[in-house]
Design an enzyme around this catalytic site. Structure first.
Site: not given
Ligand code: UD1
Ligand code: UDP
Length: 371
Positions: A207
């Site tokens: 992601h």
């Molecule tokens: C965010 C965090 C990242 C973290 C990740 C965990 C920031 C800058 N990034 O990234 O550090 O590792 O979460 O997963 O805060 N979207 C949906 N449904 C949701 C959430 C997101 O459709 O419930 C889609 C939307 O199109 C959105 C995109 O995902 O624009 C990105 O979501 P966003 O929360 O901005 O950043 P992440 O890539 O999830």
């Molecule tokens: N995780 C989960 N379901 C998924 C993918 C990840 O429960 O489908 C959990 C994973 O075990 C970890 C956390 O989500 O605890 C990691 O989240 P993510 O990778 O979104 O964020 P990051 O750690 O990179 O900030």
């Protein structure tokens, strides 16, 4: 201060919900604290948010329905929404976790209101300032009153940036608390291995902006998976950001057309733990997953050029493969072997025994009760 310490916990994304679960459990049992639990709603899909509240039995959060937007809009709006909650509660401390836009918003809101901030997972650095998370971490660390650092490296990073030592507490890593609290529950409750009919499989999560938003990098990752699918079933719970980008870059169809590649929605924590625990190898760009795989003694190939979790690399449990297709394939083939799994059994966990939540609460109790 003789009455209870008032603490506001501000989170907003999947990993923050998971990381905070053990601390919230201990807070609920403590007589020293009164807490407010705020979820900005940066993540809002059921499988990115509410499923974790249910599975991990979190107290119901104040959900702010922030949603997705540009970073500036997201941070600005989150600040306005969080301020409305902090004002009436008037906490002694605001606690934030990790490095997301919600972490940054919670921090900025609190300091503007003269509420001291505690940062859980302080001091992590990738030294890559193109990562939005790196900028968030730097800002949050430099304005926080308490820095809860999971590793010696994190402490060294903070000290090198001039942060006063008395603000820093060595806590080990909160993921160990979380796994201790939930791993056996996950084994009892998850049916995913049977449902997906899995035997020998590789699990992938992806992601990170540098991977999803670059057509070239994402295509390389997809090509690596297609190559690996000749030898393994590939299980890919697709993050919503990645789902959008795979479709935008016409890569989704390439993956769907392979019967050995199982594209599924993001799964709950119990299913994900069970998948990780049984995978031949995990491919990831997630921070949390790099640590969890080491703790579970499962090999990990990280599809990034750098990592904040350098202990996993030093231990030999994790390798950085970037987005080079051949390197990803070669490392998975090497690390999925039985002899490598034997090596993994001997890897020492550098992240502690699950004492992080208690160390944090002890430090806050001791400092705030002296006021
Ligand atoms: C965010 C965090 C990242 C973290 C990740 C965990 C920031 C800058 N990034 O990234 O550090 O590792 O979460 O997963 O805060 N979207 C949906 N449904 C949701 C959430 C997101 O459709 O419930 C889609 C939307 O199109 C959105 C995109 O995902 O624009 C990105 O979501 P966003 O929360 O901005 O950043 P992440 O890539 O999830
Ligand atoms: N995780 C989960 N379901 C998924 C993918 C990840 O429960 O489908 C959990 C994973 O075990 C970890 C956390 O989500 O605890 C990691 O989240 P993510 O990778 O979104 O964020 P990051 O750690 O990179 O900030």
């Amino acid at each position: 201060m003789s009455s209870k310490i008032k603490i506001s916990i501000i989170i907003g994304t999947r990993p923050e919900l998971i990381k905070i679960s053990s601390l919230l459990r201990r807070l609920s049992m403590s007589n020293n604290f009164e807490f407010q639990f705020i979820d900005t709603g940066q993540h809002y899909d059921y499988e990115m948010d509410k499923i974790f509240c249910e599975e991990l039995k979190l107290p119901p959060p104040i959900f702010l329905d922030l949603g997705s937007s540009t970073p500036a809009h997201q941070v600005g709006r989150a600040m306005i929404l969080v301020e409305k909650q902090l004002q009436p509660f008037n906490p002694d401390v605001a606690l934030v976790v990790g490095d997301t836009n919600s972490t940054l918003s919670g921090t900025l809101t609190a300091i503007k209101m003269n509420i001291p901030v505690a940062h859980l997972e302080a001091g992590l650095r990738s030294f890559d300032r193109t990562m939005p998370e790196e900028m968030n971490r730097i800002v949050v660390d430099h304005v926080s009153r308490w820095l809860f650092a999971p590793t010696q490296q994190a402490i060294d990073n903070l000290v090198a940036e001039g942060i006063e030592k008395d603000k820093i507490t060595f806590t080990y890593d909160i993921h160990v608390d979380v796994l201790n609290d939930h791993f056996s529950l996950a084994k009892e409750n998850s049916k995913i291995l049977r449902e997906l009919n899995l035997d020998k499989f590789v699990l992938i999560t992806c992601h990170r902006q540098s991977n999803t938003d670059s057509p070239e990098n994402l295509a390389n990752i997809v090509d690596a998976l297609i190559e690996l699918a000749k030898n393994f079933t590939i299980v890919f719970p697709v993050h919503p950001r990645t789902d959008k980008k795979l479709k935008e870059f016409n890569l989704y169809e390439k993956l769907v057309s392979k019967s050995n590649i199982k594209l599924i929605k993001p799964v709950g924590f119990f299913d994900f733990l069970n998948l990780m625990g049984h995978a031949a190898c995990v491919i990831t760009d997630s921070g949390g997953v790099q640590k969890e795989t080491l703790i579970l003694k499962v090999p990990c190939v990280t599809i990034r050029e750098n990592t904040e979790w350098i202990e996993t690399i030093a231990a030999g449990a994790n390798v950085l493969a970037g987005t080079d297709k051949s390197k990803i394939v070669a490392e998975v083939m090497r690390m999925a072997q039985p002899d490598f799994h034997q090596f993994m059994q001997m890897v020492r966990n550098p992240y502690g025994n699950g004492e992080t939540s208690q160390i944090i609460l002890n430090r806050l109790s001791s400092d705030l009760h002296q006021k």
